[in-house]
Design an enzyme around this catalytic site. Structure first.
Site, PDB file in Angstrom:
ATOM      1  N   CYS A 148      -5.495  18.791  52.618  1.00 20.34           N
ATOM      2  CA  CYS A 148      -4.367  17.912  52.330  1.00 20.34           C
ATOM      3  C   CYS A 148      -4.088  17.968  50.834  1.00 20.34           C
ATOM      4  CB  CYS A 148      -4.657  16.480  52.785  1.00 20.34           C
ATOM      5  SG  CYS A 148      -5.990  15.655  51.887  1.00 20.34           S
ATOM      6  N   HIS A 185      -4.606   6.784  48.593  1.00 18.35           N
ATOM      7  CA  HIS A 185      -5.567   7.454  47.725  1.00 18.35           C
ATOM      8  C   HIS A 185      -4.860   8.411  46.784  1.00 18.35           C
ATOM      9  CE1 HIS A 185      -5.106  10.061  51.279  1.00 18.35           C
ATOM     10  NE2 HIS A 185      -5.318  11.072  50.470  1.00 18.35           N
TER      11      HIS A 185
END
Length: 691
Positions: free
Chosen positions: A210, A65
């Site tokens: 993250c 991603h």
């Protein structure tokens, strides 16, 4: 707004054998649907994210991603592999692959759905249904949350399926949007405790984040919450995702018995959690071993072990022992200081350089413009620019020291860091003194924060006690212990630079050129640049040569990539050819990062080529005796360069070497079946990349 995923974005027979090929296959579906405008540019962004940390998860899941400017709207593509593809998960290959693409601007609605998907991936029922799906329409419906009958909804407007889909979508949005506040729309609302008559269970606050803030953030949150339920522990999670975050209720924070930081970027506003038992790990630890983390924080609470504050930088996922990662943390501390210092360098240095260009090198002897300024005289204007630039440049060392300490200990480190940096200037310890002062200040504050104090005193610690004690200790050390040796070392370095001639100067030029081009704006590049800028504080012939060599070498990589894409465009993708146009301007402006897209796509060919050219340019600049008083500016400050024509010749020579090498190395490459070399008639990507 289009649906997040459709049947056209599903491949139930993904035949790719590598993660790169899998990402390309799924990305091609996105490009075909018009959701990705530049396939190669998007894949470069996916690869850059993958390089930060593997995206494989336990349970046979891969979630490559990224956020990319080449994505028009939040999109998800799904592939199912019979053989499995290695995404770096501890338990082996992944058979369920989700390629998540978010636009650079991020959309709150769809980011909410992405976070919900990430949480569902922790549910074995959900993943089992995907493994048994027989049609792309059904898999897409399951991912959207349309329910068991959603597969038929793809074929036509079925009332039952559409009603179920609408209800599910409303539930997803309702869960993610407790109100209409734009900042918190992308984050699931933190849960709140419900009153009951039973004894209060152990309470833990967890912060997850993250680098991209799309998937791992929410998967770690779901994993920790489930582990907490299994252990009979209340876990309240604050997900600091890509679209901001909604703070936990202060009362929940105050009542918490322990804290878990599962993060790979800095925790925001972490001073809220001061004085509690804390476990600090990477985000993947929150996904893979949540029960261990909960047991560890309970053990720390039982033994009374507390920490006043979490480390300022995020440790990588190497276990709970952050000491194993000291070298990485040290580099981040130093880079924090350098990054905050650079704007002062650019502003002050360029103002001083302009002053010299207008008023000559004697402008530094002009009287204060506050006492003598003539509006019609260029000399007065030159003196004004010089004196403003000198004031800005005077902040260089204190800012460096202050923000090194900030990187180590957050805001409490600022005061002793700035004080130590100012003392470094006072005792002529210079740039090296600022480095040492910042590290000392951060270490002192971190030591003070580990001292257990009564709760009644915690409120005055950050504003009174820590600044007072830490400034006194750092001042004592800088004035009476380490200051004089550092000042002597700084003087020796300055004298050495002043006497650089012949082979020694050329060797230093080669070394600086290699450092500037190795990581293209990364740590080594910044160390070389900071070394050169430090010499401008007390300029001499040697330090001005170093500054010239550093800037010349830093211009080579983007200029070489721009030239290579011009003369041999068929060796580069369409996205790289478009990036090459922007690289002309970036290279001419001394923005080395302009070569990063090329290095990310082909590091083994681009980086060695760039380093060779940078070494040649650095050596020639030193050999020619070129000097530079401006810390930035590229070709736009050529009038301020000593030996300007030879300087441009050195840059041209290095650019030529790098261009020749990268063209040669790319010409030897055999086209890959999954990544064919583009030809002049290649029309794979119809939309040009953004510059």
């Amino acid at each position: 707004m289009s649906e997040l995923i459709t049947a056209e974005l599903v491949d139930l027979d993904l035949s790719a054998e590598t993660k790169e090929a899998a990402a390309r296959s799924l990305a091609e579906r996105m490009a075909a649907s018009g959701r990705v405008t530049d396939l190669e540019g998007f894949l470069a962004d996916v690869a850059a994210r993958e390089a930060q940390m593997p995206t494989g998860l336990d349970g046979g899941i891969g979630i490559p991603h990224c956020r990319s400017e080449h994505v028009t709207e939040p999109t998800l593509a799904f592939g199912r592999s019979a053989a499995g593809i290695d995404f770096g998960a501890p338990d082996g290959p992944a058979d369920l692959i989700f390629l998540i693409a978010a636009p650079a601007g991020g959309d709150a609605d769809h980011l909410s759905i992405l976070s919900t998907l990430a949480r569902h991936l922790m549910d074995e029922t959900f993943t089992g249904a995907l493994r048994s799906a027989t049609a792309p329409e059904r898999a897409a419906a399951l991912i959207r949350g349309d329910g068991p009958g959603a597969g038929e909804a793809e074929a036509g407007p079925g009332e039952k399926s559409s009603d179920r889909a609408a209800e599910s979508a409303a539930q997803v949005r309702g869960a993610a949007e407790p109100d209409q506040d734009a900042q918190s729309a992308a984050e699931p609302a933190p849960s709140t405790p419900t009153p009951n008559s039973t004894p209060t269970p152990f309470r833990i606050i967890a912060i997850t984040s993250c680098p991209t803030g799309i998937a791992h953030t929410y998967m770690a949150a779901e994993s920790l919450e489930k582990a907490g339920q299994a252990a009979g522990v209340e876990v309240f999670v604050e997900t600091q995702g890509s679209a901001g975050f909604q703070r936990l209720d202060p009362q929940i924070v105050a009542d918490a018995d322990g804290v878990i930081f599962a993060h790979d970027v800095e925790v925001r506003e972490k001073e809220r959690f001061a004085g509690k038992p804390t476990v600090d790990v990477g985000v993947k630890a929150g996904i893979n071993r949540p029960a261990e983390l909960i047991a560890e924080v309970r053990q720390k609470a039982a033994t009374g072990e507390t920490s006043a504050q979490a480390p300022a930088t995020a440790p990588m996922d190497k276990g709970a022992d952050t000491g194993d990662n000291f070298a990485t943390r040290l580099r981040k501390w130093l880079m924090t200081g350098v990054s905050y210092m650079v704007p002062f360098v650019a502003a002050g240095g360029l103002l001083i350089a302009l002053a010299f260009a207008i008023g000559g090198y004697t402008v530094n002897k002009a009287p204060s413009v506050a006492e003598h300024f003539l509006w019609t005289e260029s000399a007065s204007w030159a003196a004004l620019l010089f004196q403003i630039g000198s004031v800005a440049f005077g902040f260089l060392v204190p800012v460096l020291a202050g923000f090194i300490a900030y990187g180590m200990a957050d805001r409490p480190g600022l005061v002793p860091g700035f004080v130590g940096g100012a003392i470094a200037l006072t005792i002529n310890a210079g740039f090296l003194g600022g480095l040492i002062a910042g590290l000392l200040a951060g270490a002192v504050v971190m030591a003070i924060q580990r001292v257990r104090i009564p709760p009644v005193l915690r409120g005055i610690m950050p504003v009174v006690v820590i600044p007072l004690i830490s400034s006194a200790i750092v001042g004592f050390l800088m004035f009476l212990v380490v200051g004089k040796p550092i000042a002597a070392l700084q003087k020796g370095l300055t004298d050495w630079l002043s006497g650089l001639t012949g082979a020694n100067a050329i060797i230093l030029g080669v070394l600086l050129g290699l450092m500037m081009c190795f990581d293209l704006g990364g740590p080594l590049n910044k160390v070389a640049y900071a070394f050169a800028v430090g010499g401008l504080a007390n300029p001499n012939e040697g330090s001005l040569k170093v500054m010239a060599a550093v800037m010349a070498a830093g211009m080579v990589p983007p200029l070489a990539m721009a030239l290579a894409t011009t003369i041999r465009g068929r060796l580069f993708t369409k996205a790289e050819r478009e990036n090459g146009k922007a690289a002309w301007v970036l290279g001419a402006s001394f923005i080395t990062e302009g070569a990063i897209p090329f290095a990310a796509a082909d590091p083994l060919r681009v980086i060695p080529s760039a380093m060779a050219g940078g070494a040649v340019t650095g050596a020639l600049s030193m050999a020619f005796g070129c000097t530079l008083r401006a810390p930035h500016g590229g070709i736009f400050v050529v009038p301020l360069i000593g030996q300007p024509f030879l300087y441009l010749l050195a840059i041209a020579a290095g650019t030529g070497v790098s261009t020749a090498l990268v063209v040669l190395l790319k010409g030897l490459r055999k086209p890959s079946p999954t990544h064919p070399a583009p030809t002049p008639t290649d029309t794979t990507n119809e939309v040009p990349a953004a510059a």
